[in-house]
Design an enzyme around this catalytic site. Structure first.
Site, short mmCIF file in Angstrom:
data_model
loop_
_atom_site.label_atom_id
_atom_site.label_comp_id
_atom_site.label_asym_id
_atom_site.label_seq_id
_atom_site.Cartn_x
_atom_site.Cartn_y
_atom_site.Cartn_z
N ILE A 187 -4.58 0.81 -2.30
CA ILE A 187 -5.17 -0.50 -2.65
C ILE A 187 -6.44 -0.65 -1.82
O ILE A 187 -6.38 -1.03 -0.65
CB ILE A 187 -4.19 -1.67 -2.37
CG1 ILE A 187 -2.92 -1.52 -3.22
CG2 ILE A 187 -4.87 -3.02 -2.65
CD1 ILE A 187 -1.89 -2.63 -3.05
N ASP A 188 -7.58 -0.32 -2.41
CA ASP A 188 -8.83 -0.54 -1.69
C ASP A 188 -9.25 -1.99 -1.89
O ASP A 188 -8.98 -2.58 -2.93
CB ASP A 188 -9.93 0.42 -2.19
CG ASP A 188 -11.18 0.31 -1.35
OD1 ASP A 188 -11.06 0.34 -0.11
OD2 ASP A 188 -12.26 0.14 -1.91
N ASP A 228 -6.31 6.23 -1.96
CA ASP A 228 -6.42 4.90 -1.38
C ASP A 228 -5.62 3.99 -2.29
O ASP A 228 -6.06 3.65 -3.39
CB ASP A 228 -7.87 4.43 -1.28
CG ASP A 228 -7.98 3.17 -0.42
OD1 ASP A 228 -6.96 2.48 -0.28
OD2 ASP A 228 -9.07 2.89 0.10
N THR A 272 -8.25 -4.40 0.41
CA THR A 272 -6.99 -5.09 0.71
C THR A 272 -7.22 -6.57 0.98
O THR A 272 -6.42 -7.41 0.56
CB THR A 272 -6.31 -4.45 1.95
OG1 THR A 272 -6.57 -3.06 1.94
CG2 THR A 272 -4.82 -4.67 1.93
N ASP A 312 0.83 -1.21 0.00
CA ASP A 312 0.00 0.00 0.00
C ASP A 312 0.86 1.26 0.00
O ASP A 312 0.64 2.18 -0.77
CB ASP A 312 -0.85 0.06 1.28
CG ASP A 312 -2.18 -0.66 1.12
OD1 ASP A 312 -3.08 -0.06 0.56
OD2 ASP A 312 -2.29 -1.81 1.58
N GLU A 324 -4.12 6.81 3.40
CA GLU A 324 -4.44 6.02 4.58
C GLU A 324 -3.19 5.65 5.37
O GLU A 324 -3.21 5.55 6.59
CB GLU A 324 -5.13 4.73 4.10
CG GLU A 324 -5.56 3.83 5.20
CD GLU A 324 -6.41 2.67 4.69
OE1 GLU A 324 -6.47 2.45 3.47
OE2 GLU A 324 -7.02 2.00 5.53
N ASP A 337 -11.53 6.61 0.43
CA ASP A 337 -12.36 5.65 -0.31
C ASP A 337 -13.27 6.35 -1.32
O ASP A 337 -13.62 5.78 -2.35
CB ASP A 337 -13.31 4.89 0.64
CG ASP A 337 -12.62 3.96 1.60
OD1 ASP A 337 -11.67 3.29 1.18
OD2 ASP A 337 -13.03 3.91 2.78
#
Ligand code: 2IP
Ligand code: CA
Length: 382
Positions: free
Chosen positions: A160-161, A158, A163, A58, A83, A302
């Site tokens: 890597i949404d 974000d 995860t 991430d 994040e 997000d």
């Protein structure tokens, strides 16, 4: 300083694609995949290894985006929020800030120090982080003819949404409406730009690294949108789906409160899918009419990117609380849409953790005013 929105958008599109490539490389190269899925416990843990490789994945995407955008727009780096913190501390107490450095070798050396001297893995990651990526953003980009004030811009990333879906690595099954409920297809790299003064999203890029499985390889897709005053432009989704409008399709989290689910089931087709970003993107793509979440489990990173695209499409995102509080006539829901969009420039809760940036009062994303009307009605009547 004024910057052409078109150049910034192109840079975001390129950066999102590099992020998507990093996500794909980690899953495709065994030296990296092993790190991703290995959960070493207790004594087995390598003492110099970052506690959590998935967090490193991430952070690397986030820092690559920061590096590439800053190279083209000096000064923007300080206004990029995500994040993850880029600081890692291993069990020896060594603290390392993961960054993309001036050249590939320097980045590889830095990554090596958080990968327990695994130089092969570090070099693979550094190579893709430094690759030049140029994506054709499509003919609609020519219609983006407006300037932005660089000092007024903030960026939510974000990296890597979804995860959990990324780690599991399963291929989801696409239903006849084009929706997948879980799997790698729900993973999205989200880059959203908002105005610091107004709080509203202005540019958004949503990139799915694993949109389509072609044998052993994955092919990605991306969608972007611009909503700056009268300028509303969005890229056309590769797969457009038409809904049966008699049956409003509403997406919800698996963990949505049972009474909220029940209320909407009375008049809508309620469906579940993993990933906040993916659910929002389904509204962008016309696969669903709305996404309703009564809880505070989404964050600004997000929502910012798909929200910009929804505004370009004359849809939007308001809070679930605004939906419930609205007691006006259904025909006046345009006022609700105009005045109650969720914003991205202030924290929503006191404190210092990520909860500050949650969408405290829930969210309702809708593709059009008609869909918003139908959602208000479903929420009221049932
Ligand atoms: C998560 C992820 C989850 C989602 C949650 C997000 O982000 O998108 O899937 O929950 O709201 O914050 P749900 O799938 O129930 O909608 P991340 O994967 O980046 O932690
Ligand atoms: Ca997320």
């Amino acid at each position: 300083m004024k910057v052409p929105a078109r150049s910034l958008l192109q840079a975001l599109v390129n950066a999102s694609e590099k992020g998507a490539k990093i996500a794909r490389v980690i899953r495709a190269e065994s030296a990296l995949l092993e790190l991703l899925v290995q959960e070493k416990a207790g004594d087995q843990k390598n003492r110099r290894f970052v506690q959590d490789f998935k967090t490193l994945a991430d952070v690397l995407v986030q820092e690559t985006v920061r590096h590439d955008l800053s190279a083209q727009f000096p000064g923007i780096g300080a206004s990029i929020y995500g994040e993850e913190s880029n600081k890692f501390t291993n069990v020896l107490g060594e603290s390392i800030s993961v960054q993309v450095l001036q050249d590939q070798e320097a980045t590889a050396q830095l990554l090596c120090s958080v990968l327990d001297d695994n130089m092969a893995a570090a070099r693979l990651l550094a190579k893709v982080a430094h690759e030049e990526v140029l994506v054709d953003a499509g003919p609609e980009l020519d219609d983006v003819d407006v300037d932005l004030d660089l000092e007024d811009l903030g960026v939510w990333i974000d990296p890597i949404d979804s995860t959990a879906q990324y780690i599991d690595g399963l291929c989801g099954i696409i239903n006849d409406k084009g929706l997948v409920s879980c799997g790698l297809q729900c993973v999205v790299v989200l880059l959203g730009v908002y105005s610091k003064s107004a709080g509203l999203p202005q540019l958004g890029v949503c990139n799915r690294p694993f949109a389509q499985s072609t044998g052993e390889k994955w092919k990605g897709d991306l969608m972007w949108g611009v909503a700056i005053g009268e300028t509303k432009v969005f890229s056309l989704p590769s797969a457009k789906t038409t809904n049966n409008k008699q049956n409003l399709v509403v997406l919800m989290s698996q963990s949505e409160k049972p009474d909220v689910q029940k209320k909407f089931r009375a008049s809508c087709s309620v469906q579940h899918a993993a990933g906040a970003g993916y659910k929002l993107l389904c509204v962008n793509q016309g696969i669903a009419d709305a996404y309703v979440l009564s809880k505070s489990s989404t964050y600004m990173w997000d929502c910012c990117a798909p929200h910009a695209i929804l505004l370009a499409q004359n849809g939007g995102v308001i809070s679930y609380k605004s939906l419930c509080d609205f007691n006006g006539d259904l025909s006046s829901c345009s006022e609700l849409s105009l005045n109650q969009q969720i914003t991205y420039h202030h924290d929503n809760q006191p404190g210092s953790g990520s909860q500050r940036w949650c969408n405290r009062d829930g969210i309702v994303a809708y593709c059009s005013l008609e869909a918003l009307q139908a959602i208000i009605k479903a929420n009221r009547d049932n």
